[in-house]
Design a protein around this motif. Structure first.
Motif, PDB file in Angstrom:
ATOM      1  N   ARG A   1      -7.384   2.042  -5.939  1.00 61.38           N
ATOM      2  CA  ARG A   1      -7.309   3.321  -5.231  1.00 61.38           C
ATOM      3  C   ARG A   1      -8.558   3.383  -4.359  1.00 61.38           C
TER       4      ARG A   1
ATOM      5  N   ASP B   1      -1.749   8.214   0.036  1.00 65.79           N
ATOM      6  CA  ASP B   1      -1.630   9.271  -0.980  1.00 65.79           C
ATOM      7  C   ASP B   1      -2.588  10.435  -0.733  1.00 65.79           C
TER       8      ASP B   1
ATOM      9  N   THR C   1     -15.023   2.270 -11.436  1.00 62.31           N
ATOM     10  CA  THR C   1     -15.055   3.026 -10.182  1.00 62.31           C
ATOM     11  C   THR C   1     -16.344   2.711  -9.447  1.00 62.31           C
TER      12      THR C   1
ATOM     13  N   TYR D   1       0.815  -1.218   0.000  1.00 61.81           N
ATOM     14  CA  TYR D   1       0.000   0.000   0.000  1.00 61.81           C
ATOM     15  C   TYR D   1       0.848   1.267   0.000  1.00 61.81           C
TER      16      TYR D   1
ATOM     17  N   ASP E   1     -10.679   5.465  -1.489  1.00 58.94           N
ATOM     18  CA  ASP E   1     -10.777   6.815  -0.912  1.00 58.94           C
ATOM     19  C   ASP E   1     -11.972   6.847   0.041  1.00 58.94           C
TER      20      ASP E   1
ATOM     21  N   ASP F   1     -11.360   2.808  -7.166  1.00 57.88           N
ATOM     22  CA  ASP F   1     -10.984   2.791  -8.587  1.00 57.88           C
ATOM     23  C   ASP F   1     -10.151   1.534  -8.782  1.00 57.88           C
TER      24      ASP F   1
ATOM     25  N   THR G   1      -7.094   9.071   0.312  1.00 58.65           N
ATOM     26  CA  THR G   1      -6.796   7.998  -0.648  1.00 58.65           C
ATOM     27  C   THR G   1      -5.644   7.135  -0.175  1.00 58.65           C
TER      28      THR G   1
ATOM     29  N   GLU H   1      -3.225  12.764  -3.561  1.00 55.31           N
ATOM     30  CA  GLU H   1      -3.712  12.184  -4.811  1.00 55.31           C
ATOM     31  C   GLU H   1      -2.686  12.223  -5.937  1.00 55.31           C
TER      32      GLU H   1
ATOM     33  N   TRP I   1      -3.580   3.595  -1.799  1.00 53.93           N
ATOM     34  CA  TRP I   1      -3.487   2.672  -2.935  1.00 53.93           C
ATOM     35  C   TRP I   1      -3.105   1.277  -2.456  1.00 53.93           C
TER      36      TRP I   1
ATOM     37  N   PHE J   1      -1.416   3.504 -10.898  1.00 52.35           N
ATOM     38  CA  PHE J   1      -2.154   2.323 -11.367  1.00 52.35           C
ATOM     39  C   PHE J   1      -1.387   1.527 -12.408  1.00 52.35           C
TER      40      PHE J   1
ATOM     41  N   TYR K   1      -3.110   9.749  -8.665  1.00 52.29           N
ATOM     42  CA  TYR K   1      -4.327   9.774  -9.498  1.00 52.29           C
ATOM     43  C   TYR K   1      -4.419  11.049 -10.350  1.00 52.29           C
TER      44      TYR K   1
END
Ligand code: GCU
Length: 612
Positions: free
Chosen positions: A178, A45, A152, A42, A180, A142, A112, A48, A114, A71, A51
Motif C-alpha cells: 500500500r 484506493d 510500514t 494496481y 500513500d 505498508d 493510496t 482507503e 495498492w 493485503f 486498509y
C-alpha cells in the motif's frame, strides 16, 4: 522522551499506530537477489477501502481481518462470495516508476494506491534468510507478504528492507504494498515543495536471500592521502557473528582477514602504497571483495580524501573548484517522470559533462543509487541532501526522527561512494531557534556517522536593511557546517540581471563559500529583449551577469546553478510558458539546450583550462 512514550506518541499521530521497523542493510544494495521489477497489478484506493473498514479501523490490526482486506489478495471462493476487489483482473503499472506519468488520470493523484506482485520462489535453503528490499517508495509504504504484514516505512527517497524469512514460501508468493503519497505537515518534506509529488514504487524491488550469518554492512575509506592508509569496519549479522571475513583488493595485491567480535563487528587498517586516488580527472575504482563462509560481496570502490582549509576545499590534498549544476531525479522528456533507468541517469549526467561540470547537487533528496554510482564512474563529485525543505515541523519530535532516519539511511547507503563529498542537511530553511536546534542535532548525528565528508545546507541571503545592493549571509547554521552554501536569485526574484553588477557581498565566515542555486526561467524557443522574462535572452543575460558577480566573491569554492533541465512542479501554472513546469532548466523538457547552456559551458571551460 522515553522509547515507550515515543511509541505512545506514535499511536496518537495520524500515522500507522504500530509500524514495524524497517531494516537498513546496506550490503543488500550490492546483492543481486531475485528482481521483482516489471508489471505490478494496481488498485487506486482514494477512500482507503482496502486498509480501513467502514469504522475507519485499520484492517491489518484486526486479529481476523475480513477477506475484503486488499493485503490478503484473495479471490472469491465461488460465485456467491462478495469480494469487491480483484488484483487478477486489475490493470498494471511498471515498477520501478512513479504512477503519475504512467496513467493520465494519475498525474495529479495524491493518495493510496495498492500494488500487487505474484512471484515464484525456489524456497530457502537450510539456514538461509530472505529480505524484501525496496530502493525507495514515496511516501508511506505498508508491506505485506502472503497476507502477513512485514512493516510500514516512511520517506520517499531511501532504501529499506523487511525480513521475509518467516513468510516467504516455495512456489507462488504474493507481495502487496500500500503506497500513500499524501502530504502531511509533520512529514519530511512537508506540505509545500517546488517539485512534483511523484508517488509509487519509484525504485527497484527484489527478494534477497543471505546465509544464516551474513555481511550486513561494510565501510571502507582512505584515511590520508599522505599515509595512503585504508581503514574500515565490517558488520556481520546472524548466529555465528563472531567469525572472520576475508577482504581482498586484487589490483593492489591486498588480502587480509578481519576478525569480528561477538556483536559481529570487526575493523581493519592497512597501508596501500600503490593506491591511485579517485578524482574527477581520474575516477579510479578498485574491485573490493569480502568473503565469509559461503558468501562473497563485491563492490567497486574509489579512494579519496576531502576536507576544507580556510576557504578552500581540498580533494586529495589539492584545492578544487566545484563546477556544478543542480539536478532533480526526473527526466520529463517524452512524458517521463522519476528517473528509473541507467540510460536516463546517463542522459542527465552526460549533459552535466557537456557543461564541463565536475560536480552535481542532487536536489533535494537522495537520488537513486544508479545515479550516484554513475556519477562516480564518470568522475563527477556529488552533493547529496535530505528533503528538509523550506518550513517543516521543527518542534515535532516525530518529524525530527523522520529526518534523522533519512539522514542515517542516506549516509549508510552511500558511505562507500567516493564521488559523494557533501552531505546536505536542508534547503532554504527559516533562521529561527527551533530550526537551528533541529539542524544542529542532525549535524551532530551526521558527524557521528561519517567523519570523512563535509557537511553543508542550502541557506539563504538577505539584503542589508537600507542598503539593497549589499547582500548578507548571516545564519547560525553557518557556524555548524563545513561549507557555507546559499541560494541567491539576484536578477530573478530580486531585481533584474543588471543588479548583479551593483551587488556587494557580506559573508563573514572563514569557510569555503558555495552558491547552491541561482537561475532564471526561460521557455525554450521564446526569444526577445534580454529584459523580457522567460525569454532565452533574459536567462542568458542573467547567467552572464551572475557569473561576473560571483567571480568577485572572495573564498568562492564553486556553485551549482538551478537547474540542469526543466522539471514538473505544481507551483508553476503560468499557461503557455510554464504549464506545470519550472522553466529554469538550461535544457528544456523536450531535451533542447537553451542559450544559457552554452554561456555556462564556456565559463566552465575557461575555469577548467585555468586549473590545468
Ligand atoms: C528555490 C528552491 C528550489 C526551487 C527554486 C525556484 O530556491 O530551492 O527547489 O525550485 O528556488 O524557485 O525555482
Amino acid at each position: 522522551m522515553s522509547k515507550h512514550a515515543f511509541t505512545l506518541l506514535f499511536a496518537l499521530l495520524p500515522f500507522a499506530p504500530q509500524a514495524l521497523e524497517a531494516e537498513v542493510i546496506s550490503s543488500l544494495s550490492v546483492r543481486e537477489g531475485q528482481s521483482l521489477d516489471g508489471e505490478w497489478k494496481y488498485i487506486v484506493d482514494p477512500y482507503e477501502l482496502g486498509y480501513y473498514d467502514y469504522r475507519w479501523q485499520p484492517r491489518d490490526e484486526s486479529t481476523n481481518p475480513s477477506r475484503d482486506s486488499f493485503f490478503l489478495d484473495v479471490q472469491p471462493k465461488d460465485a456467491t462470495e462478495l469480494i469487491e476487489y480483484n488484483f487478477e483482473t486489475a490493470p498494471t503499472l511498471k515498477v520501478p516508476g512513479d504512477w503519475n506519468t504512467q496513467e493520465r488520470e494519475l498525474l495529479y493523484y495524491e493518495g493510496t494506491l495498492w500494488y500487487r506482485k505474484k512471484f515464484d520462489f525456489d524456497g530457502l535453503k537450510e539456514g538461509e534468510r530472505a529480505f524484501l528490499y525496496f530502493g525507495a517508495a514515496n511516501y508511506r509504504a505498508d508491506v505485506y507478504l502472503n497476507g502477513k504484514k512485514l512493516g510500514t516505512h516512511f520517506g520517499g527517497f531511501t532504501p529499506f528492507a523487511y525480513e521475509a524469512t518467516p513468510h516467504v514460501k516455495k512456489g507462488v508468493n504474493s507481495v502487496v504494498v500500500r503506497v500513500d503519497n499524501k502530504r502531511y505537515k509533520d512529514a519530511v518534506p512537508t506540505l509545500n515543495t517546488d517539485w512534483w509529488n511523484y508517488g509509487g514504487l519509484t525504485r527497484s524491488v527484489r527478494l534477497v536471500t543471505v546465509p544464516a550469518t551474513f555481511i550486513s554492512e561494510y565501510k571502507i575509506r582512505l584515511e590520508s592521502e599522505e599515509t595512503r592508509v585504508v581503514s574500515g569496519e565490517i558488520q556481520l549479522k546472524g548466529a555465528a557473528a563472531s567469525g572472520a571475513v576475508q577482504i581482498s583488493i586484487p589490483e593492489l595485491g591486498q588480502e587480509l582477514e578481519v576478525k569480528t567480535d561477538a556483536s559481529g563487528r570487526g575493523s581493519f587498517r592497512f597501508e596501500a602504497p600503490k593506491l591511485k586516488f579517485w578524482s574527477p580527472e581520474d575516477p579510479k575504482l578498485y574491485e573490493v571483495r569480502l568473503e565469509q563462509g559461503r558468501e562473497s560481496v563485491t563492490d567497486q570502490v574509489g579512494f579519496r580524501t576531502i576536507r576544507t582549509k580556510g576557504r578552500q576545499i581540498l580533494l586529495n590534498g589539492k584545492p578544487v573548484f566545484l563546477r556544478g549544476i543542480c539536478i532533480h531525479e526526473e527526466l520529463a522528456v517524452n512524458g517521463g517522470g522519476r528517473v528509473t533507468s541507467a540510460e536516463q541517469a546517463k542522459q542527465l549526467l552526460t549533459w552535466a559533462k557537456e557543461l564541463n561540470c565536475n560536480f552535481v547537487r542532487l536536489a533535494h533528496y537522495p537520488h537513486n543509487e544508479t545515479m550516484v554510482r554513475l556519477a562516480e564512474r564518470l568522475g563527477i563529485l556529488v552533493w547529496s541532501e535530505i528533503p528538509v525543505y523550506w518550513t517543516i515541523d521543527w518542534e515535532n519530535e516525530a518529524t525530527y526522527q523522520r529526518a534523522a532516519t533519512m539522514l542515517s539511511d542516506m549516509i549508510q547507503r552511500d558511505y562507500n561512494r567516493a564521488a559523494v563529498i557533501i552531505w546536505s542537511l536542508a534547503n532554504e530553511t527559516p533562521v529561527n531557534e527551533p530550526r537551528t536546534r533541529f539542524l544542529s542535532r542532525l549535524a551532530g548525528q551526521a558527524r557521528s556517522l561519517d567523519k570523512t565528508r563535509l557537511l553543508s545546507a542550502a541557506m539563504e541571503k538577505h539584503s542589508k536593511p537600507g542598503a539593497d545592493n549589499v547582500q548578507v549571509v548571516e545564519d547560525p547554521l553557518a557556524e555548524i557546517v563545513d561549507i557555507v552554501s546559499f541560494n541567491q536569485y539576484v536578477g530573478w526574484y530580486d531585481g533584474l540581471p543588471e543588479k548583479c553588477a551593483r551587488v556587494k557581498w557580506e559573508i563573514p565566515y572563514d569557510k569555503p563559500i558555495f552558491i547552491s542555486e541561482f537561475g532564471a526561467g526561460a521557455k525554450q524557443g521564446m526569444h526577445g529583449d534580454k529584459t523580457a522574462r522567460f525569454t532565452e535572452e533574459y536567462q542568458e543575460d542573467l547567467y552572464r551577469q551572475t557569473l561576473a558577480m560571483l567571480d568577485r566573491i572572495d573564498g568562492l569554492c564553486g556553485f551549482s546553478p538551478w537547474v540542469l533541465i526543466d522539471f514538473r512542479s505544481p507551483r508553476r501554472p503560468l499557461p503557455k510558458i510554464q504549464d506545470g513546469f519550472n522553466r529554469k532548466g538550461l535544457v528544456s523538457s523536450e531535451g533542447v539546450k537553451k542559450k544559457a547552456f552554452f554561456t555556462l559551458q564556456e565559463y566552465y571551460r575557461k575555469r577548467l583550462e585555468a586549473a590545468k
